[in-house]
Design an enzyme around this catalytic site. Structure first.
Site, PDB file in Angstrom:
ATOM      1  N   TYR A 155       0.822  -1.209   0.000  1.00 21.26           N
ATOM      2  CA  TYR A 155       0.000   0.000   0.000  1.00 21.26           C
ATOM      3  C   TYR A 155       0.861   1.267   0.000  1.00 21.26           C
ATOM      4  O   TYR A 155       0.374   2.355  -0.309  1.00 21.26           O
ATOM      5  CB  TYR A 155      -0.941   0.031   1.207  1.00 21.26           C
ATOM      6  CG  TYR A 155      -2.059  -0.995   1.145  1.00 21.26           C
ATOM      7  CD1 TYR A 155      -2.179  -1.890   0.092  1.00 21.26           C
ATOM      8  CD2 TYR A 155      -2.998  -1.073   2.160  1.00 21.26           C
ATOM      9  CE1 TYR A 155      -3.186  -2.831   0.048  1.00 21.26           C
ATOM     10  CE2 TYR A 155      -4.027  -2.018   2.125  1.00 21.26           C
ATOM     11  CZ  TYR A 155      -4.102  -2.893   1.068  1.00 21.26           C
ATOM     12  OH  TYR A 155      -5.117  -3.827   1.026  1.00 21.26           O
ATOM     13  N   LYS A 209       2.874 -15.483   2.272  1.00 19.08           N
ATOM     14  CA  LYS A 209       2.819 -16.228   1.011  1.00 19.08           C
ATOM     15  C   LYS A 209       4.265 -16.609   0.674  1.00 19.08           C
ATOM     16  O   LYS A 209       4.801 -16.288  -0.402  1.00 19.08           O
ATOM     17  CB  LYS A 209       2.171 -15.327  -0.062  1.00 19.08           C
ATOM     18  CG  LYS A 209       1.818 -16.008  -1.355  1.00 19.08           C
ATOM     19  CD  LYS A 209       0.702 -17.026  -1.262  1.00 19.08           C
ATOM     20  CE  LYS A 209       0.493 -17.730  -2.581  1.00 19.08           C
ATOM     21  NZ  LYS A 209      -0.346 -18.936  -2.473  1.00 19.08           N
ATOM     22  N   ASP A 241      -3.635 -18.047   1.366  1.00 14.43           N
ATOM     23  CA  ASP A 241      -4.795 -18.694   0.741  1.00 14.43           C
ATOM     24  C   ASP A 241      -5.351 -19.788   1.653  1.00 14.43           C
ATOM     25  O   ASP A 241      -6.565 -19.928   1.835  1.00 14.43           O
ATOM     26  CB  ASP A 241      -4.445 -19.240  -0.653  1.00 14.43           C
ATOM     27  CG  ASP A 241      -3.051 -19.843  -0.737  1.00 14.43           C
ATOM     28  OD1 ASP A 241      -2.284 -19.753   0.248  1.00 14.43           O
ATOM     29  OD2 ASP A 241      -2.719 -20.426  -1.785  1.00 14.43           O
ATOM     30  N   ASP A 265      -5.635  -6.629   5.779  1.00 16.48           N
ATOM     31  CA  ASP A 265      -6.807  -5.896   5.305  1.00 16.48           C
ATOM     32  C   ASP A 265      -7.882  -6.884   4.852  1.00 16.48           C
ATOM     33  O   ASP A 265      -9.058  -6.798   5.238  1.00 16.48           O
ATOM     34  CB  ASP A 265      -6.351  -5.012   4.118  1.00 16.48           C
ATOM     35  CG  ASP A 265      -7.386  -3.989   3.718  1.00 16.48           C
ATOM     36  OD1 ASP A 265      -8.414  -3.894   4.389  1.00 16.48           O
ATOM     37  OD2 ASP A 265      -7.148  -3.278   2.715  1.00 16.48           O
ATOM     38  N   ASP A 269     -11.606  -8.457   7.002  1.00 14.64           N
ATOM     39  CA  ASP A 269     -12.986  -8.393   6.496  1.00 14.64           C
ATOM     40  C   ASP A 269     -13.633  -9.780   6.559  1.00 14.64           C
ATOM     41  O   ASP A 269     -14.828  -9.908   6.850  1.00 14.64           O
ATOM     42  CB  ASP A 269     -13.016  -7.885   5.042  1.00 14.64           C
ATOM     43  CG  ASP A 269     -13.129  -6.358   4.979  1.00 14.64           C
ATOM     44  OD1 ASP A 269     -12.718  -5.700   5.952  1.00 14.64           O
ATOM     45  OD2 ASP A 269     -13.620  -5.833   3.958  1.00 14.64           O
TER      46      ASP A 269
END
Ligand code: NAD
Length: 380
Positions: A155, A209, A241, A265, A269
């Site tokens: 980001y 990852k 994942d 992030d 959610d």
């Protein structure tokens, strides 16, 4: 573990100054609720709180042509704590990137140096019916803390666009964003995660990852090296994942999840949805011990319900509880707010976002102020 308890600031001033950043959409509505709760706490716990509102997001752009005015940054950096609503909305979607409300989010986090984003996610037993999980999984609950790195990674990394020529002669548009971390950035958030795990169920999961990304391999190395400083904390690793799947299969198994800015992030959610609604999840963003923290619900400005008095204020009220705990060093007041929120849910109060399908208890449908009044009455 309070932010101030690790530093010198021990609630020395009798007056604590809080900057409120209402922002856009439902932001002003939920901030108004949290302010009422903070005022009630101030009375009950005999502290003086003063409040100033400052502009951020689309509202700031409309007022002064920039989503993050310097005056707002200065006020936030000089406060004891900052409580933010949410920013963004269709009215500002077509502005160039640095003028969009969302750029103010990254800007204020960076300006305040709040690299550690704590996102607790709890599936309360009384909300089992609001969770999309199968009832036997939901029945086992969830109580986890996501420690998300907040001021680094993709980001904030290098990005750009260029027109390139492919080997076959075609001209195409290309774009890139860069994920870059250094060991210092990883270590300081990892220490927060280890310390949080020590104070909880002593289990830390690093989500990355590392099978593909070099930056993730650096995260694994750094966390593995630090683990010997916290021998009582069990550490394990999951690819992001797989973590997204395991959160749905066995959310009750997670304690502290440590992860990068973007993965945090997304996973928070998912955790929010498991808990029953994004309208329930608070967050605290912390940096150096003597600096103010930034507190905000994890949801956005919800333009679809803005101005209708329907928004669930609990995520912002619970963010205010984190503010009381981490920045004002008032753990009793924080716990009282959290207990009041739980009591309200147990009593059957439900805002529109909390699905009531299959609920076995009587339900009282309430709007933003109704939910706030219920919390205030339990607080008293
Ligand atoms: P959102 O979180 O605003 O809304 C997603 C869904 O959840 C909507 O249906 C909304 O009505 C509902 N919802 C969210 N909070 C709720 C609450 N407290 N009570 C009841 N229902 C609630 O996400 P979005 O729709 O993807 O984004 C809307 C705007 O918010 C966009 O401009 C986006 O960029 C911005 N945004 C801001 C933040 C922030 O300020 N931290 C975070 C995410 C998105």
């Amino acid at each position: 573990m309070s932010n101030s308890s690790t530093g010198t600031k021990q609630n020395q001033r009798s007056t604590q100054h809080i900057v409120l950043l209402p922002g856009d959409g439902i932001g002003p509505e939920v901030i108004n609720s949290a302010r009422q709760v903070l005022q009630a706490c101030a009375q009950k716990y005999n502290v003086t709180l003063t409040f100033t509102e400052a502009a951020i997001g689309g509202a700031a752009y409309d007022r002064c042509g920039h989503p993050l005015p310097q005056a707002t940054v200065d006020q936030c950096c000089a406060a004891d704590a900052v409580l933010m609503g949410a920013v963004g909305g269709p009215a500002w979607d077509k502005l160039e990137r640095q003028l969009r409300p969302e750029s103010a989010l990254l800007g204020i986090r960076q300006a305040m140096g709040v690299y550690c984003n704590l996102r607790p996610a709890i599936l309360y037993p009384q909300l089992g019916a609001a969770s999309p999980l199968r009832s036997d999984v939901a029945a086992k609950g969830m109580d986890l803390l996501i420690c998300r790195e907040l001021t680094g990674g993709i980001y904030f990394g290098d990005r750009g666009r260029e027109t390139i020529k492919l080997p076959d002669g075609q001209t195409v548009e290309s774009a890139w964003d860069t994920e870059r971390y250094n060991t210092l950035e990883i270590e300081r958030i990892a220490r927060w995660a280890f310390k949080s795990a020590q104070a909880r169920r002593r289990h830390l999961t690093l989500v990355d990852k590392a099978n593909v990304l070099e930056s993730s391999r650096l995260w694994r190395e750094t966390v593995t090296n630090l683990a010997s400083d916290y021998p009582e904390v069990q550490v394990d690793f999951l690819y992001v994942d797989n973590a997204a799947m395991q959160l749905l299969r066995r959310p009750y198994d997670f304690d502290v999840i440590l992860t990068s800015n973007m993965f945090g992030d997304i996973l928070s959610d998912e955790a929010a949805e498991i808990s029953g609604s994004i309208g329930l999840l608070p967050s605290a963003s912390l940096g150096k011990a003597d600096r103010p923290g930034l507190y905000e619900p994890i949801h956005g400005s919800a333009p679809d319900i803005a101005g209708q008095g329907k928004a669930n204020p609990l995520a912002t009220i619970l963010s205010a509880a984190m503010l009381l705990r981490y920045s004002l060093n008032l753990p009793q007041a924080a716990a009282a707010v959290e207990t009041a929120c739980q009591a309200v849910l147990s009593a059957g109060y439900r805002s529109e976002d909390l699905q009531v399908v299959g609920s076995s208890q009587p339900v009282m449908k309430v709007g933003t102020q109704g939910m706030t009044d219920a919390v205030l009455s339990y607080l008293k």
